[in-house]
Design an enzyme around this catalytic site. Sequence first.
Site, short mmCIF file in Angstrom:
data_model
loop_
_atom_site.label_atom_id
_atom_site.label_comp_id
_atom_site.label_asym_id
_atom_site.label_seq_id
_atom_site.Cartn_x
_atom_site.Cartn_y
_atom_site.Cartn_z
N GLU A 175 0.83 -1.21 0.00
CA GLU A 175 0.00 0.00 0.00
C GLU A 175 0.86 1.26 0.00
OE1 GLU A 175 0.87 1.62 2.92
OE2 GLU A 175 1.91 -0.29 3.29
N GLU A 318 4.43 -0.45 0.97
CA GLU A 318 4.41 -0.60 -0.49
C GLU A 318 4.29 -2.06 -0.93
OE1 GLU A 318 7.90 1.16 -2.27
OE2 GLU A 318 7.55 3.13 -1.40
#
Lengths: 350, 350
Positions: A175, A318
């Site tokens: 994310e 991420e």
Amino acid sequence: MDIIKETLSRIKPLSRELLQQAQAKLDNKTKPPGSLGRLEEFARRIAAISGSLNPDMSKKVVFTFAGDHGVTEEGVSLFPREVTTQMVLNFLSGGAGINVLARHVGAEVRVVDVGVDYDFADTVGLIRKKVARGTKNFAKGPAMSRAETIAALTVGIELAEQCRAEGVGLVGTGEMGIGNTTPSSAIIAAISGKTVAEVTHRGTGIGDEALVNKIRVIEQGLALNKPDPHDPLDVLTKVGGLEIAAIAGLVLGCAANSIPVVIDGFISTAGAMIASELHPDVRDYIFAAHESVEIGHSFMLERIGVEPILDLKFRLGEGTGAALAMTLIEAGVKVLKEMATFEQAGVSNC
Amino acid sequence: MDIIKETLSRIKPLSRELLQQAQAKLDNKTKPPGSLGRLEEFARRIAAISGSLNPDMSKKVVFTFAGDHGVTEEGVSLFPREVTTQMVLNFLSGGAGINVLARHVGAEVRVVDVGVDYDFADTVGLIRKKVARGTKNFAKGPAMSRAETIAALTVGIELAEQCRAEGVGLVGTGEMGIGNTTPSSAIIAAISGKTVAEVTHRGTGIGDEALVNKIRVIEQGLALNKPDPHDPLDVLTKVGGLEIAAIAGLVLGCAANSIPVVIDGFISTAGAMIASELHPDVRDYIFAAHESVEIGHSFMLERIGVEPILDLKFRLGEGTGAALAMTLIEAGVKVLKEMATFEQAGVSNC
């Protein structure tokens, strides 16, 4: 809501028989039984999840979901909100941490806009699934409407369905969303009953004063919105985020479609925990990539009931931790598939 | 002895300037400073060791040294002695754990006979450096002569020199030798002064009674041979092994030739510890792959002063843990080399 009920109804516990068959196959390889430790656990579980003693890991995908957070107006993050958009463009041009690490392990990165406060128009390579231009500030009211939560969950579920159709063997979560450790801490506080101070940390690196403020903001949000700890979707709606909901959906979708899913750090685990609260068997499909530096993370992993694979002191998100864990899981599968047996190699067994 | 003195004289501490330059380069990448944790430490150290901010990791080699042990006649292992030879042949045909994991991470396996009790004649693919057909039983006298120890150390040093000539960017250590947790426990007991029971474990999986016997055998060997804890080569000679000496030599040679070296589990770390006792700066070149299940391992790592990278509950050896750690170290180097800077990506820095 129907798609969620339908997805939950398809989630089944793992086959004990397949777990045993995989271990028997491992025990016949040229090594002392159990001597490859957790690699053997990975191999066993992947075999049981995929329904094969020769699982196909050739297609690996990391999903990086991006969303903005209204709560950033309370000064909870070190970086400005625009960085969410800037990093999405960085992901698309291949220069971010997740791009480097996913390339290294042979995984594809799919970047999904589920809630960024920017109009990407027809930006090439982006999966456009925007539910809203960011959440609302949960210090002043609910972050999302229930309909938005369901829509974001559905994004994740549908991406998992597509992976099934494509024959993806291993999925990773990731994310990007400036401010998103704040809703993640709020979620674990709401669900576990821990105090906010026990589960709230420095995110991208805020100082002492900003940390005190972040804790106060979360406490205010919980007091105001009163999320019901026994209704995971209520918690997600009131103090969560769009990318967190999409990750919860992806994890549910993977479990329903028999795809192993590797969850990244603090924010990804918040999403996976919501999924796990919705169905007890979800945990069988989850691999916890690593132990994050964020202090609330271990409570989430404990609540789900999974052991982290790596401890590299990451706090980037991420999907970076997930990518590295994916290559270790694949290594376990290769042990199962490629190692010689005692008979094949002419080695004396003990 | 001259080659060892000459090698030791070439080992230098790392450049502080390069460590700082590497960190500055990392801090300009699109991520919060320090957020990739230990990957940044790996990148920094590899840069300082290799003398480049763009280290070349394209060639990676794992050395698996094989040797037999006279002490196996005391019944210290679960597997028969012939398995050392059988596993060497398994390595050469690509079916063992180390073959699978090295292939997975893009490393080459080089199998070195430094002391197997078998005549391999002209077996294809084997690096033939046999010093003796196994050690003697250290429960009855010294395992090796000082000349044998020096010869085995020299094998490792010369293989490191060759890596330097070939441009190998990262070396891993591994071993095969039925019975070789026994000399490894003896070495750490002799050097650290810990009791034998504190540092002796189950190896390939022996039961309670065999463990009691193993401890007794090591105690007997130490009492009989009286290795001098201040003379690491005396310890190696009296209670060590040929493959352990070769690993010590490889680690020294890597340090002298500015090649980072990833040490595997209990037996490899025994060799690396001997090297580290011979020169304090050797530790700067060492990466500890993982924390082994063997209880004496953590004492060795502490004594060298290195933190293990992985904890996957391995107890296989061969270089299996080293191979997996090598891919994580390479990931760190790729972060240093491939990630976009804030300026390149147009991302706002905090």
